[in-house]
Design a protein around this motif. Structure first.
Motif, PDB file in Angstrom:
ATOM      1  N   THR A   3       0.867  -1.180   0.000  1.00  0.00           N
ATOM      2  CA  THR A   3       0.000   0.000   0.000  1.00  0.00           C
ATOM      3  C   THR A   3       0.904   1.230   0.000  1.00  0.00           C
ATOM      4  OG1 THR A   3      -1.791  -1.110   1.178  1.00  0.00           O
ATOM      5  CG2 THR A   3      -1.727   1.294   1.294  1.00  0.00           C
ATOM      6  N   VAL A   4       0.644   2.163  -0.895  1.00  0.00           N
ATOM      7  CA  VAL A   4       1.495   3.359  -1.002  1.00  0.00           C
ATOM      8  C   VAL A   4       0.615   4.599  -0.825  1.00  0.00           C
ATOM      9  CG1 VAL A   4       3.200   4.603  -2.370  1.00  0.00           C
ATOM     10  CG2 VAL A   4       2.957   2.122  -2.640  1.00  0.00           C
ATOM     11  N   LYS A   5       0.985   5.420   0.151  1.00  0.00           N
ATOM     12  CA  LYS A   5       0.239   6.650   0.453  1.00  0.00           C
ATOM     13  C   LYS A   5       1.130   7.857   0.183  1.00  0.00           C
ATOM     14  CE  LYS A   5      -3.363   4.415   2.138  1.00  0.00           C
ATOM     15  NZ  LYS A   5      -4.695   4.495   1.511  1.00  0.00           N
ATOM     16  N   ALA A   6       0.500   8.936  -0.271  1.00  0.00           N
ATOM     17  CA  ALA A   6       1.268  10.129  -0.636  1.00  0.00           C
ATOM     18  C   ALA A   6       0.618  11.383  -0.073  1.00  0.00           C
ATOM     19  CB  ALA A   6       1.372  10.243  -2.154  1.00  0.00           C
ATOM     20  N   VAL A   7       1.472  12.359   0.256  1.00  0.00           N
ATOM     21  CA  VAL A   7       1.024  13.688   0.665  1.00  0.00           C
ATOM     22  C   VAL A   7       1.750  14.688  -0.224  1.00  0.00           C
ATOM     23  CG1 VAL A   7       0.786  15.347   2.537  1.00  0.00           C
ATOM     24  CG2 VAL A   7       0.753  12.893   3.041  1.00  0.00           C
ATOM     25  N   ALA A   8       0.982  15.559  -0.873  1.00  0.00           N
ATOM     26  CA  ALA A   8       1.567  16.531  -1.808  1.00  0.00           C
ATOM     27  C   ALA A   8       1.343  17.949  -1.314  1.00  0.00           C
ATOM     28  CB  ALA A   8       0.945  16.356  -3.194  1.00  0.00           C
ATOM     29  N   VAL A   9       2.357  18.809  -1.528  1.00  0.00           N
ATOM     30  CA  VAL A   9       2.232  20.233  -1.228  1.00  0.00           C
ATOM     31  C   VAL A   9       2.726  21.031  -2.439  1.00  0.00           C
ATOM     32  CG1 VAL A   9       2.451  20.014   1.277  1.00  0.00           C
ATOM     33  CG2 VAL A   9       4.503  20.280  -0.118  1.00  0.00           C
ATOM     34  N   ASP A  10       2.131  22.202  -2.641  1.00  0.00           N
ATOM     35  CA  ASP A  10       2.538  23.083  -3.740  1.00  0.00           C
ATOM     36  C   ASP A  10       3.483  24.171  -3.230  1.00  0.00           C
ATOM     37  OD1 ASP A  10       0.917  21.681  -5.508  1.00  0.00           O
ATOM     38  OD2 ASP A  10      -0.832  22.949  -5.081  1.00  0.00           O
ATOM     39  N   ASN A  11       4.073  24.879  -4.188  1.00  0.00           N
ATOM     40  CA  ASN A  11       4.937  26.030  -3.876  1.00  0.00           C
ATOM     41  C   ASN A  11       6.041  25.651  -2.898  1.00  0.00           C
ATOM     42  OD1 ASN A  11       3.220  27.749  -5.444  1.00  0.00           O
ATOM     43  ND2 ASN A  11       1.796  27.758  -3.704  1.00  0.00           N
ATOM     44  N   PHE A  12       6.666  24.510  -3.145  1.00  0.00           N
ATOM     45  CA  PHE A  12       7.690  23.983  -2.247  1.00  0.00           C
ATOM     46  C   PHE A  12       9.044  24.564  -2.630  1.00  0.00           C
ATOM     47  CE2 PHE A  12      10.766  20.772  -0.865  1.00  0.00           C
ATOM     48  CZ  PHE A  12      10.356  20.539   0.435  1.00  0.00           C
ATOM     49  N   ASN A  49      -2.724  15.902  -8.807  1.00  0.00           N
ATOM     50  CA  ASN A  49      -2.926  17.282  -9.256  1.00  0.00           C
ATOM     51  C   ASN A  49      -1.663  18.113  -9.044  1.00  0.00           C
ATOM     52  OD1 ASN A  49      -4.364  19.442 -10.352  1.00  0.00           O
ATOM     53  ND2 ASN A  49      -5.112  20.108  -8.332  1.00  0.00           N
ATOM     54  N   LEU A  50      -0.537  17.579  -9.523  1.00  0.00           N
ATOM     55  CA  LEU A  50       0.758  18.224  -9.292  1.00  0.00           C
ATOM     56  C   LEU A  50       1.012  19.320 -10.310  1.00  0.00           C
ATOM     57  CD1 LEU A  50       2.945  15.061  -8.546  1.00  0.00           C
ATOM     58  CD2 LEU A  50       1.670  16.512  -6.939  1.00  0.00           C
ATOM     59  N   LYS A  51       1.766  20.318  -9.856  1.00  0.00           N
ATOM     60  CA  LYS A  51       2.129  21.468 -10.681  1.00  0.00           C
ATOM     61  C   LYS A  51       3.633  21.709 -10.512  1.00  0.00           C
ATOM     62  CE  LYS A  51      -2.269  23.653  -9.347  1.00  0.00           C
ATOM     63  NZ  LYS A  51      -2.582  22.675  -8.293  1.00  0.00           N
ATOM     64  N   PRO A  52       4.222  22.545 -11.365  1.00  0.00           N
ATOM     65  CA  PRO A  52       5.622  22.937 -11.117  1.00  0.00           C
ATOM     66  C   PRO A  52       5.757  23.528  -9.707  1.00  0.00           C
ATOM     67  CG  PRO A  52       4.981  23.584 -13.310  1.00  0.00           C
ATOM     68  CD  PRO A  52       3.738  23.081 -12.658  1.00  0.00           C
ATOM     69  N   GLY A  53       6.736  23.011  -8.946  1.00  0.00           N
ATOM     70  CA  GLY A  53       6.920  23.457  -7.571  1.00  0.00           C
ATOM     71  C   GLY A  53       6.262  22.552  -6.543  1.00  0.00           C
ATOM     72  N   SER A  54       5.611  21.471  -7.011  1.00  0.00           N
ATOM     73  CA  SER A  54       4.983  20.535  -6.069  1.00  0.00           C
ATOM     74  C   SER A  54       6.039  19.604  -5.464  1.00  0.00           C
ATOM     75  CB  SER A  54       3.911  19.694  -6.762  1.00  0.00           C
ATOM     76  OG  SER A  54       2.814  20.467  -7.155  1.00  0.00           O
ATOM     77  N   PHE A  55       5.769  19.169  -4.245  1.00  0.00           N
ATOM     78  CA  PHE A  55       6.625  18.209  -3.529  1.00  0.00           C
ATOM     79  C   PHE A  55       5.733  17.095  -3.023  1.00  0.00           C
ATOM     80  CE2 PHE A  55       8.212  16.644   0.575  1.00  0.00           C
ATOM     81  CZ  PHE A  55       9.487  16.229   0.235  1.00  0.00           C
ATOM     82  N   VAL A  56       6.200  15.855  -3.157  1.00  0.00           N
ATOM     83  CA  VAL A  56       5.415  14.693  -2.740  1.00  0.00           C
ATOM     84  C   VAL A  56       6.269  13.829  -1.822  1.00  0.00           C
ATOM     85  CG1 VAL A  56       4.136  12.648  -3.469  1.00  0.00           C
ATOM     86  CG2 VAL A  56       4.115  14.713  -4.893  1.00  0.00           C
ATOM     87  N   CYS A  57       5.707  13.487  -0.666  1.00  0.00           N
ATOM     88  CA  CYS A  57       6.371  12.569   0.258  1.00  0.00           C
ATOM     89  C   CYS A  57       5.481  11.343   0.405  1.00  0.00           C
ATOM     90  CB  CYS A  57       6.594  13.238   1.611  1.00  0.00           C
ATOM     91  SG  CYS A  57       7.712  12.324   2.706  1.00  0.00           S
ATOM     92  N   MET A  58       6.091  10.147   0.405  1.00  0.00           N
ATOM     93  CA  MET A  58       5.329   8.902   0.327  1.00  0.00           C
ATOM     94  C   MET A  58       5.752   7.904   1.389  1.00  0.00           C
ATOM     95  SD  MET A  58       5.795   8.707  -3.777  1.00  0.00           S
ATOM     96  CE  MET A  58       7.417   9.429  -3.524  1.00  0.00           C
ATOM     97  N   ALA A  59       4.811   7.006   1.723  1.00  0.00           N
ATOM     98  CA  ALA A  59       5.051   5.907   2.653  1.00  0.00           C
ATOM     99  C   ALA A  59       4.483   4.641   2.041  1.00  0.00           C
ATOM    100  CB  ALA A  59       4.390   6.177   4.003  1.00  0.00           C
ATOM    101  N   ALA A  60       5.194   3.520   2.225  1.00  0.00           N
ATOM    102  CA  ALA A  60       4.759   2.249   1.659  1.00  0.00           C
ATOM    103  C   ALA A  60       4.891   1.137   2.690  1.00  0.00           C
ATOM    104  CB  ALA A  60       5.577   1.923   0.420  1.00  0.00           C
TER     105      ALA A  60
END
Length: 590
Positions: free
Chosen positions: A319-328, A381-392
């Motif tokens: 199972t892979v979960k992700a959290v994304a933030v913009d303007n990183f 819904n990623l854009k330029p400047g997005s950052f994604v951190c994931m757990a599996a």
């Protein structure tokens, strides 16, 4: 009998100029100016007053008095030449005619400066807690606690609840934590237990015909300390209602708690009632926690289907979960600290990637994501400047790790954490059962006295099938405030047949239920009303209201992290005769 004081140290004003007064309190400071002139600050519960010594006779009295001695000052009130607008008494001062020592402080050196006690080492503060509490900033939390408890009592009484006290010495029962045991002198080999909660007694009150019960109940659990949990004892607003549903309890607590937050809270904004209801499974999927901090606007997303087959080993079959933030805009060192903190808090590793200004996926595990990059950008819904951190990993581990990622990102990346509010919600539909982390066996998930949704039929249909038993929900609910579990409750299992069946699922037969809960089982066989209740934690509530980060700041005489009372020296050894009286022989290495 002569009064010890005419005024307290917080009430003298310009209207009192010319009056002869007597004030008493602790000598906070002495500032000598020349041989016959000194400024004294006298402090009591209500405030401080400046005393001005202007002659040799009074100076001889003042010089040998150590700070924090208690003294009585009789003198005349006059207007100050140099006023202090920051103090309620800053317009006046007292010129003494008599100074008397009431209680001498024999120590020239204090363990800490009273008004800066919060800067001292915590163990020193707890050892000298009677001095720490003289600090007005520390005392204010205890005053607020008294005011909140009084308000809770008033509101509960107005709603028709009776305050009834329940026993402290009782029998041991499986509440989920270790009991504190008390040996029974007249019954060798047997023990009382201090109650982890008044659970059984309040349910028995419902079977006794009382309609609405509450108390500010002391509870005792032998568990480790945390910032939001004190070891040993704590207090809760314990309440129960007969012939009640889940909604009856929730609406009652909303009616009681919202005014308390509005009146006493540090923050002025609070969630409007009725609070949002979030099912347990939804909370774990969206927030990675059954205690979500809704002040953070980030949510967790499942990307398991998108990243399968990408070639990154930890993702395969997981199972892979992700959290994304913009303007990183944070640097690599910042990211490394984030990953390290996630691993420390969860024991699991996290991974990451980001989207550069051209829209390309870069950094972290980006080299494994080439084929699924476009799908990931669309899913998250990623854009330029997005950052994604994931757990599996396994589902539960991935959820909880992603929950920590969400919290850390939300608090550390600007724009995602709205701190100045109280965000409240109800977590509902908890699983009835779970697999114990230590035992590996089926256990009650929350409260063994809860009513399973679907009643007896649900238990009978799932009997013998662990997967089906794990799918049964209970009528249980938690109140969550700013990421803290602040109340827990349930609709109770009041039917003896359903109770026996529920305990059979965890390996306890009817005889065991009767032996462990004789009073409650017996009472239920005489016609018990449907009933429900909850118990907000008073200590944690005060901590939230004050904005303190440690629960020990709102408890009058707390233990330290190792469950020691450094002021009283508890726990302590006892004499052999005391052990003999209660038929105990120690088996510890000296």
């Amino acid at each position: 009998m002569k009064q010890s004081r005419t005024h307290n140290c917080g009430e003298l004003r310009l209207a009192d100029v010319g009056k002869q007064v007597t004030i008493v309190g602790w000598l906070e400071t002495t500032r000598e100016v020349g041989s016959n002139f000194a400024f004294l600050v006298l402090r009591d519960y209500y405030g401080t007053t400046q005393v001005v010594v202007e002659n040799e006779e009074m100076m001889r009295v003042v010089k040998p008095i150590n700070k924090e001695s208690t003294i009585s000052v009789t003198g005349t009130v006059r207007e100050r030449e140099s006023k202090n607008p920051k103090l309620p008494t800053g317009d006046i001062e007292v010129v003494p005619e008599q100074i008397q020592v009431l209680g001498k402080c024999i120590h020239n050196q204090l363990p800490f400066e009273i008004n800066k006690s919060r800067e001292a080492d915590e163990n020193t503060r707890l050892k000298y807690r009677f001095l720490d509490l003289r600090n007005p900033a520390v005392k204010s939390n205890i005053v607020l606690r008294c005011q909140v408890v009084a308000e809770l009592r008033r509101l509960m009484t107005e709603k028709g609840f009776l305050e009834i006290t329940t026993p402290i010495l009782t029998s041991s029962s499986p509440e989920g934590a270790r009991d504190y045991l008390v040996p029974a002198r007249n019954h060798p080999g047997k023990f009382y237990a201090l109650p982890q909660a008044p659970q059984q007694f309040k349910q028995l009150l419902m079977t006794s015909g009382f309609d609405k019960y509450f108390q500010i109940a002391p509870c005792f659990r032998d568990e480790d300390a945390r910032a939001d949990r004190t070891p040993g004892e704590f207090y809760q607003l314990d309440m129960e209602m007969a012939f009640a549903t889940q909604e009856d309890v929730l609406s009652t607590l909303e009616d009681v708690l919202v005014p308390v937050f509005q009146k006493f809270g540090k923050y002025k904004r609070i969630s409007a009632a009725p609070f949002r209801h979030i099912p347990y499974k939804e909370a774990m999927e969206r927030y990675g926690s059954d205690k979500p901090d809704l002040r953070i606007d980030l949510e967790i997303q499942d990307i398991s289907d998108v990243v399968q087959g990408c070639g990154f080993g930890p993702f395969e079959g997981a199972t892979v979960k992700a959290v994304a933030v913009d303007n990183f805009t944070q640097a690599r060192k910042w990211i490394d600290k984030l990953l390290s903190d996630v691993e420390v808090q969860t024991g699991n590793k996290a991974c990451w990637f980001k989207v550069d200004d051209t829209g390309a996926i870069t950094g972290g595990i980006s080299k494994f994501l080439g084929e699924c990059g476009d799908a990931l950008k669309e899913k998250l819904n990623l854009k330029p400047g997005s950052f994604v951190c994931m757990a599996a990993g396994k589902k539960a581990a991935a959820q909880k790790t992603a929950g920590v990622i969400r919290t850390l990102l939300g608090r550390r990346v600007p724009g995602h954490f709205d701190e100045e509010q109280y965000a409240l919600c109800w977590i509902v539909d908890f699983p009835m059962y779970e697999i114990g982390e230590e035992s590996g066996a089926l256990e009650f998930c929350h409260n063994p006295f809860s009513m399973p949704q679907g009643g007896l039929k649900a238990l009978e249909e799932a009997e013998g099938n662990t997967e089906k038993l794990l799918e049964i929900n209970a009528d249980q609910y938690d109140l969550v405030v700013n990421g803290y579990e602040s109340a827990s409750g349930a609709v109770r299992n009041h039917d003896p047949e359903i109770m026996v069946k529920a305990f059979q699922m965890v390996g306890l037969g009817e005889d065991a239920v009767k032996a462990k809960f004789p009073a409650m089982y017996n009472a239920f066989t005489y016609g018990a009303p449907p009933h429900a209740g909850a118990a907000p934690g008073v200590d944690r509530l005060i901590m939230l209201l004050t904005g303190e980060e440690s629960i020990r700041e709102v408890i009058t005489f707390p233990m330290n992290k190792n469950a020691q009372d450094l002021m009283m020296g508890a726990p302590s050894t006892v004499e052999q005769k005391q052990l003999d009286d209660v038929h105990i022989k120690l088996n510890v290495e000296q």
